[in-house]
Motif scaffolding. Structure first.
Motif, mmCIF file in Angstrom:
data_model
loop_
_atom_site.group_PDB
_atom_site.id
_atom_site.type_symbol
_atom_site.label_atom_id
_atom_site.label_comp_id
_atom_site.label_asym_id
_atom_site.label_seq_id
_atom_site.Cartn_x
_atom_site.Cartn_y
_atom_site.Cartn_z
ATOM 1 N N HIS A 33 -16.335 48.353 -11.091
ATOM 2 C CA HIS A 33 -17.006 49.578 -10.667
ATOM 3 C C HIS A 33 -17.921 49.302 -9.478
ATOM 4 C CE1 HIS A 33 -16.376 51.259 -14.933
ATOM 5 N NE2 HIS A 33 -15.650 51.983 -14.097
ATOM 6 N N LEU A 66 -10.700 50.379 -16.095
ATOM 7 C CA LEU A 66 -10.828 50.804 -14.700
ATOM 8 C C LEU A 66 -9.749 51.776 -14.238
ATOM 9 C CD1 LEU A 66 -11.808 47.433 -12.964
ATOM 10 C CD2 LEU A 66 -13.262 49.444 -13.243
ATOM 11 N N CYS A 95 -13.654 46.693 -16.559
ATOM 12 C CA CYS A 95 -14.659 46.226 -15.609
ATOM 13 C C CYS A 95 -15.347 45.000 -16.209
ATOM 14 C CB CYS A 95 -15.684 47.329 -15.339
ATOM 15 S SG CYS A 95 -17.071 46.799 -14.303
ATOM 16 N N SER A 148 -10.749 55.335 -14.871
ATOM 17 C CA SER A 148 -12.188 55.589 -14.946
ATOM 18 C C SER A 148 -12.578 56.704 -13.978
ATOM 19 C CB SER A 148 -12.958 54.312 -14.598
ATOM 20 O OG SER A 148 -14.345 54.561 -14.509
ATOM 21 N N MET A 184 -5.986 46.883 -11.352
ATOM 22 C CA MET A 184 -6.842 47.930 -11.906
ATOM 23 C C MET A 184 -6.640 48.123 -13.407
ATOM 24 S SD MET A 184 -8.752 49.434 -9.523
ATOM 25 C CE MET A 184 -8.953 51.167 -9.905
ATOM 26 N N THR A 219 -14.421 52.628 -7.719
ATOM 27 C CA THR A 219 -14.092 51.221 -7.936
ATOM 28 C C THR A 219 -14.173 50.434 -6.637
ATOM 29 O OG1 THR A 219 -12.607 51.849 -9.737
ATOM 30 C CG2 THR A 219 -12.326 49.649 -8.826
#
Length: 267
Positions: free
Chosen positions: A177, A160, A153, A163, A149, A167
């Protein structure tokens, strides 16, 4: 402010905030000493600065001062305003310096991630190898990719790990995403943008390609030419007969392959 203690704590709940969070305080950014509704508002504002050297992001844990939105009093970070007694966030994390009045998000702090997550602690687990919280449905049911992660993205390039958007974890273990994943599938793109492995079951498509190849005879000059291919799905290399429609992996039977040498006639 008159009323009971609970009334004072709840005064203005869900009535203040920004497009990112409902909260009854603003933060003073220690990096530029300016006041913003939240760190996302700060990051959006600084990302638009003309001078690229002035662009920067706020480190949430560094916030030391907040301003109560009800009485406009600046004070050290705490859940309850020292002046008017309102709760500046129904949810409060002293580690992340995070306030949020919308408890429907089921916020929780993950010590391993080092940040607050949403969705309810009971619905998530932290994968040590991937380095992030995943839905419990993925426990023992996903391919681990170290720090999967902690990247941008591959479609929209937003980071990410923290975010605000949902996800998706693909079969290969890479992440992007959810909305970017859905848009990719809508455009008939079925390979991971990072490793190029198939992200959905393609067996029906491979069968259709089998039928097309069987019905399409190659010209005499190319009928017996062979080519070395690399399979994106199983990483196997195979020498196969060249066909203009596609080359099938001799190991996993996938057509998600690419030529690694030009076609040649057999010796």
């Amino acid at each position: 402010m008159e009323g009971s203690a609970n009334e004072r704590l709840d005064f203005g709940k869900m009535g203040y905030g920004c497009k990112h969070y409902r909260r009854r305080c603003r933060i003073r950014a220690p990096c530029c000493n300016e006041i913003f509704s939240c760190r996302h508002c700060h990051n959006e504002a600084t990302s638009m600065l003309k001078n690229p050297f002035d662009r920067h992001e706020l480190v949430r844990q560094d916030v030391k001062q907040v301003v109560c939105s009800v009485c406009d009093t600046e004070q050290p970070v705490a859940q309850v305003c020292t002046n008017c007694g309102v709760r500046m966030g129904e949810y409060f994390c002293d580690i992340c310096k995070f306030f949020d009045d919308d408890m429907g998000k089921l916020q929780f702090h993950c010590d391993d991630c080092g940040i607050c997550r949403v969705g309810g602690r009971e619905n998530y687990f932290h994968c040590k190898k991937c380095g992030s919280c995943y839905s419990i449905g993925l426990r023992d049911n996903h391919l681990c990719v170290e720090n999967s992660m902690r990247h941008h993205c591959p479609i929209c390039y937003e980071y990410l790990f923290d975010s605000l958007k949902d996800t998706a974890v693909m079969k290969c273990g890479h992440t992007m995403h959810c909305e970017c994943y859905q848009e990719m599938i809508k455009r008939d793109k079925y390979c991971c943008p990072i490793c190029f492995k198939s992200v959905i079951d393609m067996s029906r498509t491979w069968k259709r390609i089998d039928e097309e190849i069987e019905a399409t005879v190659m010209p005499e000059d190319y009928r017996y030419r062979k080519v070395w291919i690399l399979c994106n799905d199983c990483n196997d290399t195979t020498e196969v007969y060249f066909h203009v429609i596609g080359q099938k992996c001799g190991h996993c039977r996938s057509y998600n392959t690419r030529a690694i040498a030009p076609p040649v006639l057999p010796q």
